[in-house]
Design a protein around this motif. Sequence first.
Motif, PDB file in Angstrom:
ATOM      1  N   TYR A  67       0.858  -1.181   0.000  1.00 19.36           N
ATOM      2  CA  TYR A  67       0.000   0.000   0.000  1.00 19.36           C
ATOM      3  C   TYR A  67       0.896   1.233   0.000  1.00 19.36           C
ATOM      4  CZ  TYR A  67      -3.777  -3.202   0.793  1.00 19.36           C
ATOM      5  OH  TYR A  67      -4.679  -4.230   0.646  1.00 19.36           O
ATOM      6  N   ILE A  68       0.962   1.884  -1.135  1.00 19.37           N
ATOM      7  CA  ILE A  68       1.817   3.064  -1.303  1.00 19.37           C
ATOM      8  C   ILE A  68       1.324   4.198  -0.414  1.00 19.37           C
ATOM      9  CG2 ILE A  68       2.668   4.739  -2.993  1.00 19.37           C
ATOM     10  CD1 ILE A  68       2.422   2.404  -5.070  1.00 19.37           C
ATOM     11  N   THR A  69       0.040   4.239  -0.168  1.00 17.92           N
ATOM     12  CA  THR A  69      -0.512   5.262   0.727  1.00 17.92           C
ATOM     13  C   THR A  69       0.058   5.130   2.142  1.00 17.92           C
ATOM     14  OG1 THR A  69      -2.438   3.845   1.092  1.00 17.92           O
ATOM     15  CG2 THR A  69      -2.666   5.586  -0.557  1.00 17.92           C
ATOM     16  N   ASP A  70       0.360   3.903   2.567  1.00 19.69           N
ATOM     17  CA  ASP A  70       0.977   3.708   3.889  1.00 19.69           C
ATOM     18  C   ASP A  70       2.363   4.335   3.949  1.00 19.69           C
ATOM     19  OD1 ASP A  70      -1.260   2.339   4.701  1.00 19.69           O
ATOM     20  OD2 ASP A  70      -0.330   0.345   4.595  1.00 19.69           O
ATOM     21  N   TYR A  72       3.377   6.969   2.188  1.00 15.98           N
ATOM     22  CA  TYR A  72       3.147   8.421   2.295  1.00 15.98           C
ATOM     23  C   TYR A  72       2.835   8.806   3.741  1.00 15.98           C
ATOM     24  CZ  TYR A  72       3.058   9.585  -2.710  1.00 15.98           C
ATOM     25  OH  TYR A  72       3.406   9.819  -4.024  1.00 15.98           O
ATOM     26  N   LYS A  73       1.948   8.045   4.399  1.00 17.08           N
ATOM     27  CA  LYS A  73       1.576   8.342   5.787  1.00 17.08           C
ATOM     28  C   LYS A  73       2.781   8.268   6.714  1.00 17.08           C
ATOM     29  CE  LYS A  73      -3.126   6.594   5.425  1.00 17.08           C
ATOM     30  NZ  LYS A  73      -4.032   5.501   5.809  1.00 17.08           N
ATOM     31  N   ASN A  76       5.090  11.270   6.023  1.00 16.32           N
ATOM     32  CA  ASN A  76       4.497  12.542   6.438  1.00 16.32           C
ATOM     33  C   ASN A  76       4.440  12.692   7.955  1.00 16.32           C
ATOM     34  OD1 ASN A  76       4.145  13.679   3.909  1.00 16.32           O
ATOM     35  ND2 ASN A  76       2.128  12.760   3.630  1.00 16.32           N
ATOM     36  N   ASP A 111      -5.601   4.060  -9.392  1.00 19.76           N
ATOM     37  CA  ASP A 111      -5.408   5.310  -8.657  1.00 19.76           C
ATOM     38  C   ASP A 111      -3.998   5.428  -8.070  1.00 19.76           C
ATOM     39  OD1 ASP A 111      -5.535   3.471  -6.604  1.00 19.76           O
ATOM     40  OD2 ASP A 111      -7.346   4.295  -5.697  1.00 19.76           O
ATOM     41  N   ARG A 113      -2.617   3.755  -5.638  1.00 23.07           N
ATOM     42  CA  ARG A 113      -2.560   3.628  -4.178  1.00 23.07           C
ATOM     43  C   ARG A 113      -1.916   2.339  -3.680  1.00 23.07           C
ATOM     44  NH1 ARG A 113      -7.864   6.304  -1.561  1.00 23.07           N
ATOM     45  NH2 ARG A 113      -7.907   8.135  -2.881  1.00 23.07           N
ATOM     46  N   TYR A 114      -1.949   1.292  -4.486  1.00 27.85           N
ATOM     47  CA  TYR A 114      -1.351   0.038  -4.050  1.00 27.85           C
ATOM     48  C   TYR A 114      -0.810  -0.739  -5.243  1.00 27.85           C
ATOM     49  CZ  TYR A 114      -5.644  -2.318  -5.534  1.00 27.85           C
ATOM     50  OH  TYR A 114      -6.693  -2.787  -6.270  1.00 27.85           O
TER      51      TYR A 114
END
Length: 137
Positions: A67-70, A72-73, A76, A111, A113-114
């Motif tokens: 999960y690429i969003t993880d 980023y989190k 950040n 999108d 995101r993963y």
Amino acid sequence: ENVKSWISDYKMINDVVDILDGFIVNIGIDFEIVVELNKDVNATLAECISVLKNKYSQKFEMGEPIYITDIYKLLNNVKNVVDTKNVKIVQKIGSGYSSTQYSIPDNLSKDGRYLSIPQTHIFEIRNLNNDIRGVAI
């Protein structure tokens, strides 16, 4: 063959067990962060790399997506990071890496995101010190 023999002693007559070969896909993480003005860029970058190393020191499961969003989190949330501009998963190939054929663009969600992987494959960050790289601006 050894696993098949061992399992045959413990399974029920009607049970069917398929044992499939697993394939390793070696990957790396490249990222770009923005650091607060007048803060130590090198220390912040080192902390980001340390956070990712800690997260990905645990091995992936077969078929487990990234999960690429993880990422980023995680980045950040590091002190002095204003924003994460870019995260890119790259396949590592060559000497010392797996030769498994895998296409990152074909398996990236629409999108972005993963990154999915077939159930017979597993992601691996082989060398945490070299395969996680960042740039700070």
